[in-house]
Design a protein around this motif. Structure first.
Motif, PDB file in Angstrom:
ATOM      1  N   GLU A  28       5.386 -15.293   4.668  1.00 45.31           N
ATOM      2  CA  GLU A  28       5.507 -15.569   3.237  1.00 45.31           C
ATOM      3  C   GLU A  28       5.961 -14.322   2.470  1.00 45.31           C
ATOM      4  O   GLU A  28       6.444 -14.420   1.342  1.00 45.31           O
ATOM      5  CB  GLU A  28       4.156 -16.046   2.687  1.00 45.31           C
ATOM      6  CG  GLU A  28       3.727 -17.417   3.176  1.00 45.31           C
ATOM      7  CD  GLU A  28       4.603 -18.515   2.623  1.00 45.31           C
ATOM      8  OE1 GLU A  28       4.777 -18.574   1.390  1.00 45.31           O
ATOM      9  OE2 GLU A  28       5.141 -19.308   3.427  1.00 45.31           O
ATOM     10  N   HIS A  29       5.822 -13.145   3.086  1.00 42.04           N
ATOM     11  CA  HIS A  29       6.199 -11.897   2.415  1.00 42.04           C
ATOM     12  C   HIS A  29       7.253 -11.111   3.196  1.00 42.04           C
ATOM     13  O   HIS A  29       8.248 -10.655   2.611  1.00 42.04           O
ATOM     14  CB  HIS A  29       4.968 -11.014   2.212  1.00 42.04           C
ATOM     15  CG  HIS A  29       5.286  -9.676   1.625  1.00 42.04           C
ATOM     16  ND1 HIS A  29       5.596  -9.499   0.289  1.00 42.04           N
ATOM     17  CD2 HIS A  29       5.366  -8.438   2.199  1.00 42.04           C
ATOM     18  CE1 HIS A  29       5.840  -8.217   0.046  1.00 42.04           C
ATOM     19  NE2 HIS A  29       5.720  -7.554   1.190  1.00 42.04           N
ATOM     20  N   TYR A  30       7.060 -10.946   4.510  1.00 40.87           N
ATOM     21  CA  TYR A  30       7.944 -10.089   5.301  1.00 40.87           C
ATOM     22  C   TYR A  30       9.109 -10.888   5.894  1.00 40.87           C
ATOM     23  O   TYR A  30       8.918 -12.015   6.354  1.00 40.87           O
ATOM     24  CB  TYR A  30       7.174  -9.420   6.444  1.00 40.87           C
ATOM     25  CG  TYR A  30       6.125  -8.429   5.999  1.00 40.87           C
ATOM     26  CD1 TYR A  30       6.481  -7.154   5.562  1.00 40.87           C
ATOM     27  CD2 TYR A  30       4.775  -8.768   6.029  1.00 40.87           C
ATOM     28  CE1 TYR A  30       5.512  -6.238   5.160  1.00 40.87           C
ATOM     29  CE2 TYR A  30       3.800  -7.861   5.630  1.00 40.87           C
ATOM     30  CZ  TYR A  30       4.174  -6.598   5.198  1.00 40.87           C
ATOM     31  OH  TYR A  30       3.217  -5.702   4.798  1.00 40.87           O
ATOM     32  N   PRO A  31      10.319 -10.308   5.957  1.00 40.03           N
ATOM     33  CA  PRO A  31      11.422 -10.927   6.705  1.00 40.03           C
ATOM     34  C   PRO A  31      11.042 -11.014   8.184  1.00 40.03           C
ATOM     35  O   PRO A  31      10.312 -10.153   8.694  1.00 40.03           O
ATOM     36  CB  PRO A  31      12.598  -9.966   6.485  1.00 40.03           C
ATOM     37  CG  PRO A  31      12.224  -9.152   5.293  1.00 40.03           C
ATOM     38  CD  PRO A  31      10.733  -9.059   5.296  1.00 40.03           C
ATOM     39  N   PRO A  32      11.528 -12.011   8.911  1.00 37.77           N
ATOM     40  CA  PRO A  32      11.039 -12.267  10.280  1.00 37.77           C
ATOM     41  C   PRO A  32      11.252 -11.121  11.267  1.00 37.77           C
ATOM     42  O   PRO A  32      10.328 -10.760  12.013  1.00 37.77           O
ATOM     43  CB  PRO A  32      11.809 -13.529  10.700  1.00 37.77           C
ATOM     44  CG  PRO A  32      12.948 -13.647   9.744  1.00 37.77           C
ATOM     45  CD  PRO A  32      12.475 -13.043   8.472  1.00 37.77           C
ATOM     46  N   SER A 198      12.491  -3.739  -0.157  1.00 35.63           N
ATOM     47  CA  SER A 198      11.727  -4.534  -1.116  1.00 35.63           C
ATOM     48  C   SER A 198      10.412  -5.026  -0.509  1.00 35.63           C
ATOM     49  O   SER A 198       9.358  -4.968  -1.160  1.00 35.63           O
ATOM     50  CB  SER A 198      12.568  -5.717  -1.587  1.00 35.63           C
ATOM     51  OG  SER A 198      11.820  -6.568  -2.435  1.00 35.63           O
ATOM     52  N   ALA A 199      10.454  -5.507   0.747  1.00 34.02           N
ATOM     53  CA  ALA A 199       9.243  -6.012   1.402  1.00 34.02           C
ATOM     54  C   ALA A 199       8.219  -4.907   1.606  1.00 34.02           C
ATOM     55  O   ALA A 199       7.017  -5.101   1.380  1.00 34.02           O
ATOM     56  CB  ALA A 199       9.607  -6.659   2.736  1.00 34.02           C
ATOM     57  N   LEU A 200       8.682  -3.733   2.016  1.00 34.28           N
ATOM     58  CA  LEU A 200       7.758  -2.615   2.257  1.00 34.28           C
ATOM     59  C   LEU A 200       7.188  -2.077   0.942  1.00 34.28           C
ATOM     60  O   LEU A 200       6.021  -1.678   0.881  1.00 34.28           O
ATOM     61  CB  LEU A 200       8.472  -1.506   3.025  1.00 34.28           C
ATOM     62  CG  LEU A 200       8.900  -1.852   4.456  1.00 34.28           C
ATOM     63  CD1 LEU A 200       9.664  -0.692   5.083  1.00 34.28           C
ATOM     64  CD2 LEU A 200       7.684  -2.208   5.310  1.00 34.28           C
ATOM     65  N   ALA A 201       7.984  -2.062  -0.116  1.00 33.36           N
ATOM     66  CA  ALA A 201       7.514  -1.545  -1.408  1.00 33.36           C
ATOM     67  C   ALA A 201       6.425  -2.426  -1.996  1.00 33.36           C
ATOM     68  O   ALA A 201       5.478  -1.931  -2.626  1.00 33.36           O
ATOM     69  CB  ALA A 201       8.692  -1.431  -2.377  1.00 33.36           C
ATOM     70  N   ASP A 202       6.533  -3.731  -1.795  1.00 29.86           N
ATOM     71  CA  ASP A 202       5.546  -4.663  -2.347  1.00 29.86           C
ATOM     72  C   ASP A 202       4.420  -4.977  -1.362  1.00 29.86           C
ATOM     73  O   ASP A 202       3.566  -5.816  -1.652  1.00 29.86           O
ATOM     74  CB  ASP A 202       6.240  -5.982  -2.737  1.00 29.86           C
ATOM     75  CG  ASP A 202       7.280  -5.780  -3.824  1.00 29.86           C
ATOM     76  OD1 ASP A 202       7.147  -4.797  -4.581  1.00 29.86           O
ATOM     77  OD2 ASP A 202       8.231  -6.589  -3.898  1.00 29.86           O
ATOM     78  N   ALA A 203       4.405  -4.329  -0.198  1.00 26.57           N
ATOM     79  CA  ALA A 203       3.430  -4.638   0.851  1.00 26.57           C
ATOM     80  C   ALA A 203       1.975  -4.440   0.423  1.00 26.57           C
ATOM     81  O   ALA A 203       1.107  -5.245   0.798  1.00 26.57           O
ATOM     82  CB  ALA A 203       3.723  -3.817   2.103  1.00 26.57           C
ATOM     83  N   PRO A 204       1.635  -3.371  -0.354  1.00 32.66           N
ATOM     84  CA  PRO A 204       0.213  -3.179  -0.708  1.00 32.66           C
ATOM     85  C   PRO A 204      -0.414  -4.358  -1.435  1.00 32.66           C
ATOM     86  O   PRO A 204      -1.618  -4.608  -1.303  1.00 32.66           O
ATOM     87  CB  PRO A 204       0.247  -1.926  -1.595  1.00 32.66           C
ATOM     88  CG  PRO A 204       1.454  -1.175  -1.146  1.00 32.66           C
ATOM     89  CD  PRO A 204       2.460  -2.233  -0.805  1.00 32.66           C
ATOM     90  N   GLY A 205       0.353  -5.115  -2.185  1.00 37.83           N
ATOM     91  CA  GLY A 205      -0.210  -6.242  -2.919  1.00 37.83           C
ATOM     92  C   GLY A 205      -0.190  -7.549  -2.159  1.00 37.83           C
ATOM     93  O   GLY A 205      -0.778  -8.535  -2.617  1.00 37.83           O
ATOM     94  N   ALA A 206       0.458  -7.561  -1.003  1.00 38.32           N
ATOM     95  CA  ALA A 206       0.569  -8.798  -0.206  1.00 38.32           C
ATOM     96  C   ALA A 206      -0.597  -8.853   0.785  1.00 38.32           C
ATOM     97  O   ALA A 206      -0.416  -8.718   1.990  1.00 38.32           O
ATOM     98  CB  ALA A 206       1.909  -8.841   0.511  1.00 38.32           C
ATOM     99  N   TRP A 207      -1.814  -9.079   0.269  1.00 42.58           N
ATOM    100  CA  TRP A 207      -2.992  -8.986   1.128  1.00 42.58           C
ATOM    101  C   TRP A 207      -3.035 -10.099   2.169  1.00 42.58           C
ATOM    102  O   TRP A 207      -3.457  -9.869   3.315  1.00 42.58           O
ATOM    103  CB  TRP A 207      -4.259  -9.015   0.270  1.00 42.58           C
ATOM    104  CG  TRP A 207      -4.490 -10.298  -0.461  1.00 42.58           C
ATOM    105  CD1 TRP A 207      -4.074 -10.628  -1.706  1.00 42.58           C
ATOM    106  CD2 TRP A 207      -5.197 -11.443   0.030  1.00 42.58           C
ATOM    107  NE1 TRP A 207      -4.463 -11.894  -2.032  1.00 42.58           N
ATOM    108  CE2 TRP A 207      -5.159 -12.419  -0.986  1.00 42.58           C
ATOM    109  CE3 TRP A 207      -5.864 -11.732   1.217  1.00 42.58           C
ATOM    110  CZ2 TRP A 207      -5.762 -13.676  -0.838  1.00 42.58           C
ATOM    111  CZ3 TRP A 207      -6.462 -12.981   1.376  1.00 42.58           C
ATOM    112  CH2 TRP A 207      -6.402 -13.934   0.354  1.00 42.58           C
ATOM    113  N   ALA A 208      -2.608 -11.304   1.819  1.00 47.39           N
ATOM    114  CA  ALA A 208      -2.639 -12.406   2.792  1.00 47.39           C
ATOM    115  C   ALA A 208      -1.692 -12.117   3.951  1.00 47.39           C
ATOM    116  O   ALA A 208      -2.038 -12.348   5.130  1.00 47.39           O
ATOM    117  CB  ALA A 208      -2.260 -13.721   2.120  1.00 47.39           C
TER     118      ALA A 208
END
Length: 322
Positions: A28-32, A198-208
């Motif tokens: 749902e957050h990271y590219p495959p 973009s995925a790595l920058a927003d990673a801290p908030g993607a707890w699920a």
């Protein structure tokens, strides 16, 4: 396989089944391809620093990393990202079992026993029931991608079997060194630097997504793959591989409970057939061993009585001769 090995194989199936829900959360957050690379990267660094390399040939270690690590998870993650449901992904990936039996027969000259072949056929019928019910809801491309991942898993099984590592755990850990760089390179080419950044920058908030990744790394990779590798080291590939068909039972069940992917009556019937197909050969071999032991005992008792009687008669004759 011993009873302990069967229980361990069942535990791995449950862990890997639930892992498809964890993967769904991470995607749902990271590219495959980036997710597949991160899965192994967080293990590869401490492995290189702290884990001694197992005494195995490099070709089997690299082959295991390519098959089990790169091919399986690159294609699986791409298939799920393309729209393959978590529960159905856990089902289609189990094509690795017949792929493994086939590859073992061709390259290792392993001839599976008749009960194993019957069990695989029954389990495949369960897979066919579930796939027949749900297959029309999924396009061809995701199915083909996940099937390619299943072939990668089978290749990894064969390489693991041939490696015969002195330490299955260290072998499994060093396998994680192989996939990160090739998968990251594929991610850069296919997904692009912008999407990765973009995925790595927003990673801290993607707890699920991060919890799902943690489950995949710790339970699915370290615990699950470690046990699976040890099972392949002391059992034939054709006897271990069919237990992977239990994974979709746990996968469909966990997707039902967590993602509200409710299985139908046909899917439940398919799950029952899979369980019967996997456990049937083991139960059959146990029953045959018990029967053989009882038959041997029945045959031995009259023989022991005859030997005892001969001994008694010999003692009596010896006494009379005196």
């Amino acid at each position: 396989m011993t009873r302990r090995d069967v229980l361990q194989a069942g535990l791995v199936a449950v862990i890997w089944g639930i892992n498809f829900v964890a993967i769904h959360a991470s995607l749902e957050h990271y590219p495959p391809l980036l997710l597949a690379s991160l899965r192994f990267l967080v293990l590869a660094i401490p492995t290189i620093l702290f884990v001694p390399r197992p005494r195995v040939r490099w070709r089997w270690l690299v082959g295991y990393g390519v098959g089990f690590g790169i091919l399986q998870f690159a294609f699986l993650y791409l298939g799920m990202a393309a729209g393959m449901p978590a529960g159905l992904s856990s089902l289609v990936l189990q094509a690795s079992a017949p792929f493994t039996v086939l590859l073992a027969a061709v390259f290792l000259r392993e001839r599976p026993a008749l009960p194993v072949l019957i069990g695989v056929a029954v389990a495949l019928s369960g897979l066919a029931v579930i796939a027949g019910y749900r297959g029309l809801a999924v396009s061809v491309v995701p199915v083909v991608l996940v099937l390619a991942g299943a072939l990668g898993w089978a290749i990894g099984n064969i390489c693991s079997r041939q490696a015969k590592p002195d330490s299955p755990f260290r072998f499994m850990m060093w396998m994680t060194v192989v996939p990160p760089v090739p998968l990251l390179a594929l991610s850069l080419v296919v997904e692009g630097p912008e999407q990765i950044t973009s995925a790595l920058a927003d990673a801290p908030g993607a707890w699920a997504a991060n919890v799902g990744l943690a489950y995949t790394v710790v339970l699915a990779t370290i615990v699950g793959s470690g046990i699976w590798t040890s099972l392949l080291a002391r059992n034939s590939a054709s006897s271990v591989a069919p237990f992977s068909m239990l994974v979709p039972v746990a996968g469909l069940g966990s997707a039902w409970l967590i993602l509200n992917e409710r299985p139908s009556g046909w899917e439940l019937l398919g799950g029952v057939l899979i369980v019967v197909g996997v456990l049937g050969p083991y139960v059959s071999s146990r029953v045959n061993r018990i029967r053989a032991r009882k038959s041997f005992t029945r045959l031995r008792r009259p023989a022991e009585k005859e030997v005892w009687a001969r001994g008694e008669l010999s003692g009596i004759r010896h006494s009379l001769e005196r």
